[in-house]
Design an enzyme around this catalytic site. Structure first.
Site, PDB file in Angstrom:
ATOM      1  N   ASP A 178      -4.181   4.206  -4.420  1.00 30.59           N
ATOM      2  CA  ASP A 178      -3.211   3.249  -4.882  1.00 30.59           C
ATOM      3  C   ASP A 178      -2.522   3.540  -6.054  1.00 30.59           C
ATOM      4  OD1 ASP A 178      -3.801   1.436  -2.783  1.00 30.59           O
ATOM      5  OD2 ASP A 178      -4.901  -0.073  -4.170  1.00 30.59           O
ATOM      6  N   HIS A 194       0.474   6.876   1.266  1.00 30.43           N
ATOM      7  CA  HIS A 194      -0.358   5.763   0.913  1.00 30.43           C
ATOM      8  C   HIS A 194      -1.010   5.623   2.299  1.00 30.43           C
ATOM      9  CE1 HIS A 194      -1.501   1.632  -0.137  1.00 30.43           C
ATOM     10  NE2 HIS A 194      -1.979   2.530  -1.243  1.00 30.43           N
TER      11      HIS A 194
END
EC number: 3.1.1.4
Length: 138
Positions: free
Chosen positions: A105, A63
């Site tokens: 996300d 991420h």
């Protein structure tokens, strides 16, 4: 109830994407990102260095790398749109940068869900001194 109140207070000063990321994690992984992933391993939370400690920490590493590739907006504040279709999160909107943030996300939330078995309480509040190895490239 008290936990929800504390969570609400903590989120008061947070804008845009970080709130959306929390909500996306709750929707997909059925856990609070703030409580489960804000201070986990070497990469979950602010910053990150060293080697990911387990599959869950690797979700945060990936991420972070994804956010690092976003160039036309701030991934921590950019608000995006998404919908749920046939049980899957679909990122939408016309802004390619915000869509890219949403994808970062979305993939992280799915990664958290798929790696719940790897979650290990010993990595909560993991000391930064244990994250000194040279980081691997994104």
């Amino acid at each position: 109830m008290r936990t929800l109140w504390i969570l609400a207070v903590l989120l008061l000063g947070v804008e845009g994407n970080l709130v959306q990321f929390e909500l996306l994690i709750m929707k997909v992984a059925k856990r609070s990102g703030l409580l489960s992933y804000s201070a986990y391993g070497c990469y979950c939370g602010w910053g990150g260095y060293g080697r990911p400690q387990d599959a869950t920490d690797r979700c945060c590493f990936v991420h972070d790398c994804c956010y690092g590739k976003v160039t036309d907006c701030n991934p921590k504040t950019a608000s995006y749109t998404y919908s749920e279709e046939n049980g899957e999160i679909v990122c939408g909107g016309d802004d390619p940068c915000k869509k890219q943030v949403c994808e970062c996300d979305r993939v992280a939330a799915i990664c958290f869900r798929d790696n719940i078995p790897s979650y290990d309480n010993k990595y909560i509040q993991f000391p930064a001194k244990n994250c000194q190895e040279k980081p691997e490239p994104c």
